[in-house]
Design a protein around this motif. Structure first.
Motif, short mmCIF file in Angstrom:
data_model
loop_
_atom_site.label_atom_id
_atom_site.label_comp_id
_atom_site.label_asym_id
_atom_site.label_seq_id
_atom_site.Cartn_x
_atom_site.Cartn_y
_atom_site.Cartn_z
N ASN A 1 -26.26 27.91 16.19
CA ASN A 1 -27.65 27.51 15.93
C ASN A 1 -28.57 28.66 16.35
O ASN A 1 -28.72 28.94 17.53
CB ASN A 1 -27.99 26.24 16.69
CG ASN A 1 -29.40 25.76 16.42
OD1 ASN A 1 -30.07 26.25 15.50
ND2 ASN A 1 -29.87 24.80 17.22
N VAL B 1 -28.88 27.20 10.97
CA VAL B 1 -27.61 26.73 11.53
C VAL B 1 -26.49 27.24 10.62
O VAL B 1 -26.56 27.09 9.39
CB VAL B 1 -27.56 25.20 11.63
CG1 VAL B 1 -26.20 24.74 12.13
CG2 VAL B 1 -28.66 24.71 12.56
N ASP C 1 -26.70 17.14 9.72
CA ASP C 1 -27.02 16.76 11.09
C ASP C 1 -27.26 15.26 11.17
O ASP C 1 -27.39 14.56 10.17
CB ASP C 1 -28.25 17.52 11.59
CG ASP C 1 -29.47 17.24 10.71
OD1 ASP C 1 -29.31 17.14 9.48
OD2 ASP C 1 -30.57 17.11 11.25
N SER D 1 -32.58 22.06 19.12
CA SER D 1 -31.18 21.66 19.15
C SER D 1 -30.87 20.74 17.98
O SER D 1 -31.75 20.04 17.47
CB SER D 1 -30.84 20.95 20.47
OG SER D 1 -31.61 19.76 20.59
#
Length: 233
Positions: free
Chosen positions: A152, A130, A216, A157
């Motif tokens: 990404n 990422v 994240d 995801s």
């Protein structure tokens, strides 16, 4: 004898007086007639007035009919005039739109040139496939605007909460910011997403560089750290 002469004198005087009166009357009549020549009395007959008023009313109330050809020509000219006006307005609108589009087209390359000419950019960080990159910074109004790109390259995801975005200056102080346009979720093998990070300039007194840190959510496996971003005016 004397009586006869007196009577005769009286008769002569009467005769002279009658003659003088007749002459005076004749002369007066002649003078009056010559003075009244050319003078006419006004027409006071009611029939004449009614006839003249009837003639005037008939002239005022008369209806004039136009020919069909003239009506069609008038309608056609008006339609053509409206069509020309609409076409002119349409052309003017198109010209204005083309001018705006051209100005926008000219502005975009200029912005990209300014970004590429800024020294020290882009500043990029990458973790677990990422990528977080600060492409440029600029001051606008009362804010410092950072143009940020994210991508990404991994298969899974990744989700973000930008309330976890940590921004610090070169003195270690934490700065508040607002993010716009950055995605809440980066899908796998995604294209590049672009957004903006806004920092109030009141917090940047005597600040030359800042740093961004993002992870994240909720796993918090990523450590995207973009350091030493030059922000000096």
């Amino acid at each position: 004898m004397r009586i006869n002469s007196t009577v005769l004198l009286t008769l002569i005087l009467l005769t002279l007086m009658l003659g003088a009166g007749s002459v005076s009357a004749f002369l007066g009549f002649s003078l009056g007639s010559s003075a009244l020549k050319g003078v006419t009395a006004p027409d006071g007959r009611p029939t004449t007035k009614f006839a003249s008023s009837k003639t005037t009313s008939s002239q005022q109330g008369e209806v004039i009919l136009l020919r069909e050809e003239e009506i069609l020509k008038t309608v056609k000219s008006r339609i053509e005039g409206k069509t020309k006006t609409n076409n002119k307005k349409k052309l003017t609108d198109e010209q204005e739109e083309n001018t705006i589009n051209k100005s926008k087209t000219k502005e975009k390359p200029q912005e990209s040139i300014e970004e590429t000419l800024q020294p020290g950019f882009p500043v990029t960080a990458e973790s677990e496939d990422v990528m977080l990159s600060v492409q440029s910074v600029r001051y606008s109004g009362g804010d410092l605007l950072l143009k940020v790109k994210m991508q990404n390259k991994g298969a899974d995801s990744v989700r973000f909460l930008y309330s976890f975005l940590d921004i610090t200056d070169d003195k270690g102080r934490t700065l508040s910011a607002i993010t716009e346009g950055l995605p809440a979720e980066l899908p796998g093998n995604s294209t590049t997403f672009t957004g903006t990070v806004s920092i109030p300039t009141a917090l940047l007194d005597d600040v030359k560089k800042i740093s961004l840190a993002l992870t994240d959510y909720p796993a918090q496996k990523l450590k995207l750290q973009v350091s030493d971003i030059p922000v000096e005016k």
